[in-house]
Design a protein around this motif. Structure first.
Motif, PDB file in Angstrom:
ATOM      1  N   ASP A  20      43.506  47.276  41.377  1.00 21.57           N
ATOM      2  CA  ASP A  20      42.953  48.155  42.400  1.00 21.57           C
ATOM      3  C   ASP A  20      44.064  49.024  42.971  1.00 21.57           C
ATOM      4  OD1 ASP A  20      44.297  46.403  44.304  1.00 21.57           O
ATOM      5  OD2 ASP A  20      42.632  45.029  43.939  1.00 21.57           O
ATOM      6  N   GLU A  21      43.665  49.971  43.832  1.00 24.08           N
ATOM      7  CA  GLU A  21      44.613  50.908  44.422  1.00 24.08           C
ATOM      8  C   GLU A  21      45.651  50.227  45.309  1.00 24.08           C
ATOM      9  OE1 GLU A  21      45.143  53.886  43.754  1.00 24.08           O
ATOM     10  OE2 GLU A  21      43.368  54.622  42.717  1.00 24.08           O
ATOM     11  N   ARG A  55      39.698  47.123  47.796  1.00 22.88           N
ATOM     12  CA  ARG A  55      39.576  46.559  46.449  1.00 22.88           C
ATOM     13  C   ARG A  55      38.192  46.818  45.865  1.00 22.88           C
ATOM     14  NH1 ARG A  55      40.369  40.650  46.639  1.00 22.88           N
ATOM     15  NH2 ARG A  55      40.361  40.852  44.383  1.00 22.88           N
ATOM     16  N   ILE A  56      37.159  46.679  46.689  1.00 22.43           N
ATOM     17  CA  ILE A  56      35.801  46.929  46.202  1.00 22.43           C
ATOM     18  C   ILE A  56      35.612  48.420  45.938  1.00 22.43           C
ATOM     19  CG2 ILE A  56      33.368  46.820  46.816  1.00 22.43           C
ATOM     20  CD1 ILE A  56      33.976  44.288  48.373  1.00 22.43           C
ATOM     21  N   ASP A  57      36.175  49.255  46.796  1.00 23.10           N
ATOM     22  CA  ASP A  57      36.083  50.703  46.584  1.00 23.10           C
ATOM     23  C   ASP A  57      36.689  51.102  45.246  1.00 23.10           C
ATOM     24  OD1 ASP A  57      34.643  52.323  48.278  1.00 23.10           O
ATOM     25  OD2 ASP A  57      36.140  52.273  49.858  1.00 23.10           O
ATOM     26  N   ALA A  58      37.783  50.428  44.855  1.00 24.97           N
ATOM     27  CA  ALA A  58      38.416  50.757  43.584  1.00 24.97           C
ATOM     28  C   ALA A  58      37.484  50.490  42.407  1.00 24.97           C
ATOM     29  CB  ALA A  58      39.706  49.955  43.423  1.00 24.97           C
ATOM     30  N   ALA A  98      32.244  55.860  44.477  1.00 25.04           N
ATOM     31  CA  ALA A  98      33.229  55.585  45.508  1.00 25.04           C
ATOM     32  C   ALA A  98      32.600  55.699  46.890  1.00 25.04           C
ATOM     33  CB  ALA A  98      34.408  56.557  45.381  1.00 25.04           C
ATOM     34  N   GLU A  99      33.184  54.965  47.835  1.00 31.32           N
ATOM     35  CA  GLU A  99      32.763  54.982  49.235  1.00 31.32           C
ATOM     36  C   GLU A  99      31.338  54.469  49.416  1.00 31.32           C
ATOM     37  OE1 GLU A  99      33.418  58.880  50.735  1.00 31.32           O
ATOM     38  OE2 GLU A  99      35.578  58.802  50.426  1.00 31.32           O
ATOM     39  N   HIS A 100      30.972  53.461  48.617  1.00 30.69           N
ATOM     40  CA  HIS A 100      29.656  52.838  48.752  1.00 30.69           C
ATOM     41  C   HIS A 100      29.738  51.431  49.320  1.00 30.69           C
ATOM     42  CE1 HIS A 100      26.753  55.425  46.215  1.00 30.69           C
ATOM     43  NE2 HIS A 100      27.739  56.172  46.656  1.00 30.69           N
ATOM     44  N   VAL A 101      30.922  51.030  49.804  1.00 30.79           N
ATOM     45  CA  VAL A 101      31.067  49.709  50.417  1.00 30.79           C
ATOM     46  C   VAL A 101      31.054  49.872  51.931  1.00 30.79           C
ATOM     47  CG1 VAL A 101      33.582  49.877  50.233  1.00 30.79           C
ATOM     48  CG2 VAL A 101      32.522  47.662  50.609  1.00 30.79           C
ATOM     49  N   VAL A 102      30.412  48.938  52.617  1.00 29.23           N
ATOM     50  CA  VAL A 102      30.305  48.977  54.076  1.00 29.23           C
ATOM     51  C   VAL A 102      31.206  47.898  54.655  1.00 29.23           C
ATOM     52  CG1 VAL A 102      28.777  48.669  56.050  1.00 29.23           C
ATOM     53  CG2 VAL A 102      27.958  49.868  54.017  1.00 29.23           C
ATOM     54  N   PRO A 103      32.135  48.250  55.538  1.00 30.25           N
ATOM     55  CA  PRO A 103      32.932  47.206  56.200  1.00 30.25           C
ATOM     56  C   PRO A 103      32.047  46.299  57.060  1.00 30.25           C
ATOM     57  CG  PRO A 103      33.945  49.373  56.449  1.00 30.25           C
ATOM     58  CD  PRO A 103      32.579  49.602  55.880  1.00 30.25           C
ATOM     59  N   LEU A 104      32.374  45.027  57.059  1.00 34.84           N
ATOM     60  CA  LEU A 104      31.593  44.069  57.833  1.00 34.84           C
ATOM     61  C   LEU A 104      31.597  44.418  59.314  1.00 34.84           C
ATOM     62  CD1 LEU A 104      30.014  41.408  58.038  1.00 34.84           C
ATOM     63  CD2 LEU A 104      32.207  40.199  58.084  1.00 34.84           C
TER      64      LEU A 104
END
Length: 724
Positions: free
Chosen positions: A140-141, A313-316, A324-330
């Motif tokens: 990951d990035e 890591r999930i964004d990667a 990209a940018e489809h993960v939501v922070p808790l």
């Protein structure tokens, strides 16, 4: 060509996708003429020329003829394979020993799928391990950025393509239902307790990793359960809740326990987790490996990042698929802010839009598969070439154009909980950090701001007399994390706190303001909780104090900041004080003629005109019911409200001077009384010691008188005779 393969999960409990990923990796290598030998569980091992079988391996330090004390390895190369979890220091040390042995004998070393934890990385071990490898595939990035900082001149650091191992075989596309049934042949009664086998695999699968960030598992579990509940009622079917690894089983069970009774659940048979994830329509997960498995199976993945590192890591993974940018922070689900009314509204909206966009996501994933498959093929070609001693040309980092097919609510939820690509002109919070010339404390204060779960802030560092070069150096070391959200104001002469605060306030614009000194300590959810309180549509306060620690459950709850308490010397409001910038239009600036009392004087003026709330302890979980206060507590609260109301009315008519004087006079008299009480206690102790001494002397005199009596004379005589 024959090589040794060391996996970071050798000898450990298998995790999601581990066995299938290793099998497909061996197939990829075999297709390129590479014979791979998996090391046995335990410490890293290398095969040697003394071995006759391809299945055995010898320790790299085994005694053998030669200057190095080792026999030349029969394997022509070494491949180190990572997992979805960052490699731990013990594992990296073992890998380094194996890499050293290979390099000493001129054998190439390749790393693939390496995940590095930027928060706890053994720099020396990593630097030598990376330098020993001719090709390094980072997962990951964040891992790539860390590797680049450790080995900036390394020509072979690239984002790897291990995730493509989960793509289905184009020659055989099995039916998802059949694949699921095959994963659990002859399921025994109780394997699928809440729906009939003919209904097929669950439509919703949750793969969960225990949170290790600033939000506790107890807070995260009901939020994830609420998301699952909202989704399963829009995508009819069953839901399966799975742990990402064996150690995550307790957390997965806690999430499942929060699901309503009407949600039908499937208990998978052992070994069926991979098939269930690959066949699901929707996958809710906090695990990057589950994201890769779900996307490869064409599922709509609702990814939740438990902290900033997990989100990156999930964004990667999503970025490779053009999502990209489809993960939501808790944290965004806990306090969604302007994206939704509350947690329940946020998850309901996300679930609705996810179901609505399911077909578009599935189409985008299908379109991305050919390019991803080709990129994966080029990556494994490069791995085989590097293992043979060549210089490979790895595939580009991005091969799929971004597609905006996800739920629009995700963008709203992410806006203030991920580092923005372009900082907004008017952020929500301005953090004015006053530097006092202590570089170590300034560095810790900057890290405390960077650790905040809420990211829509602008930092203004006001150097009130510190060394400008040291301040600039500390900021430059964090330039990437700050991402253009920081400014520094240097002053060659020392400034009092009030003047420092005013210059920081005038350096930018924002809705809210918080002052911070370089010695203050913040926990990661301070800004998140303060903003959520002040943006509540029902809130009437213009400021909020966030306590620095959760109060003891046995101690009485602290009262909200009030003018009555401030005049009486109450220091409850000693936490982070976040308030609306607009109050300065009424109150004016900080008093620059004061030194240490400037902040206190401003709070007095603030409380004289406005009200401030109090935030204590962690945010309440979803469905938590607010307990009622006891009778004495209610009476005490009401009495405080009455006193506060009358005090405000009096000060509005007559000013704050007399209450301020009386408050100081009461404190002075109280301090004098305490001094007199302390003196009285000391005098009482002295008198008690004198009484004890007199009592001892009286007892001694009584013994002396008794010894000199008539009976005492004969007792002495008798003792003398017996002594003869």
């Amino acid at each position: 060509m024959r090589i040794d393969v060391l996996s970071s999960t050798s000898g450990r409990e298998p995790h999601l996708g581990q066995e299938a990923g290793l099998d497909r990796l061996l197939q990829q290598l075999a297709a390129r003429g590479v014979e791979a030998v998996l090391a046995s569980p335990g410490a890293p091992r290398l095969s040697t020329g003394a071995e006759s079988g391809a299945e055995d391996a010898a320790a790299p330090g085994a005694a053998a003829p030669g200057v190095t004390g080792e026999a030349p390895p029969a394997a022509e190369g070494l491949l180190l394979v990572g997992t979805e979890r960052p490699a731990d220091p013990e594992l990296l040390t073992g890998w380094l020993a194996a890499a050293r042995a290979a390099v000493r004998h001129g054998r190439p070393v390749v790393l693939s799928g390496l995940a590095l934890d930027v928060r706890d990385a053994p720099a020396d071990v990593l630097r030598e391990l990376l330098a020993a490898a001719s090709l390094v595939g980072l997962r990951d990035e964040p891992s790539s950025a860390l590797a680049s900082r450790l080995c900036p001149e390394h020509p072979g650091l690239h984002l790897g393509w291990d995730d493509t191992l989960f793509l289905p075989d184009p020659a055989a596309a099995p039916d998802p239902v059949a694949a699921s049934d095959a994963a659990a042949p002859g399921a025994a009664p109780g394997s699928v307790p809440e729906h009939a086998p003919e209904q097929g695999p669950p439509s919703v699968v949750a793969v969960l990793e225990r949170p290790t960030g600033p939000i506790d598992p107890e807070e995260a579990a009901p939020v994830l359960a609420a998301l699952l509940d909202a989704l399963v009622h829009r995508a009819p079917g069953t839901v399966a809740v799975l742990p990402c690894r064996a150690e995550d089983a307790d957390f997965a069970a806690a999430v499942a326990a929060h699901l309503p009774q009407d949600v039908r659940r499937l208990l998978p048979a052992p070994g069926a987790a991979d098939a269930l994830v690959g066949a699901a329509e929707h996958v809710v997960t906090t695990c990057p490996r589950a994201v890769a498995l779900g996307l490869a199976g064409g599922a709509d993945v609702l990814a939740v990042g438990t902290d900033a590192y997990a989100t990156a890591r999930i964004d990667a993974v999503l970025h490779r698929w053009g999502l990209a940018e489809h993960v939501v922070p808790l944290a965004a689900l806990l306090t969604p802010g302007d994206a939704a009314w509350d947690t329940r509204a946020a998850v309901q909206q996300w679930a609705s839009e996810a179901v609505e966009h399911r077909a578009a996501v599935h189409s985008a994933l299908a379109d991305a598969v050919p390019a991803l498959r080709a990129a994966g093929e080029r990556w494994w070609d490069g791995v085989a070439e590097a293992l043979g001693g060549g210089q490979p040309q790895p595939p580009p980092a991005t091969v799929v154009a971004p597609r905006g097919v996800g739920a629009p609510v995700v963008r709203s939820l992410r806006r203030r909980y991920v580092v923005p690509a372009v900082p907004p002109a008017r952020p929500t919070v301005a953090v004015v950090l006053r530097a006092r010339g202590r570089s170590a404390e300034l560095a810790r204060a900057l890290d405390g701001v960077l650790e905040q779960t809420f990211t829509d802030w602008r930092l203004v560092v006001v150097d009130g007399g510190a060394d400008p070069s040291e301040v600039d150096e500390i900021l430059a070391a964090r330039q990437e994390e700050l991402a253009g959200r920081a400014a520094v104001l240097h002053h060659h002469r020392g400034l009092p706190p009030g003047a420092t605060a005013n210059r920081g306030l005038r350096a930018g614009d924002s809705e809210l303001v918080v002052l911070r000194d370089d010695h203050d300590a913040w926990f990661p959810t301070v800004l998140q909780r303060a903003v959520a309180r002040l943006e509540d549509p029902l809130a009437t306060d213009d400021g909020v104090v966030v306590l620095e620690r959760s109060p003891d459950a046995a101690s009485p709850a602290p009262a909200a900041p009030s003018l009555t308490g401030a005049l009486g010397g109450d220091r409850t409001a000693s936490g982070a004080f976040v308030y609306r910038r607009a109050v300065h239009g009424v109150l004016g600036d900080y008093d620059e003629t004061l030194s240490a009392a400037a902040d206190w004087e401003f709070r007095l003026r603030f409380l004289e005109t406005f009200t401030a709330g109090l935030v204590e302890g962690p945010p309440r979980p979803v469905r938590a019911r607010r307990g009622g206060a006891s009778g004495p507590e209610l009476r005490r609260r009401d009495e405080l409200l009455v006193r506060e109301r009358h005090l405000r009315q009096w000060t509005a008519e007559n000013g704050i001077g007399l209450p301020l004087y009386l408050g100081q006079e009461v404190r002075t008299q109280a301090e004098g009384l305490h001094v007199r009480l302390d003196g009285s206690e000391a005098l009482a102790r002295e008198l008690l010691e004198l009484v004890r001494a007199q009592s001892a002397r009286i007892e001694q005199l009584e013994r002396t008188v008794a010894e000199r009596g008539f009976a005492a004379f004969w007792r002495r005589a008798w003792r003398a005779l017996r002594g003869r």
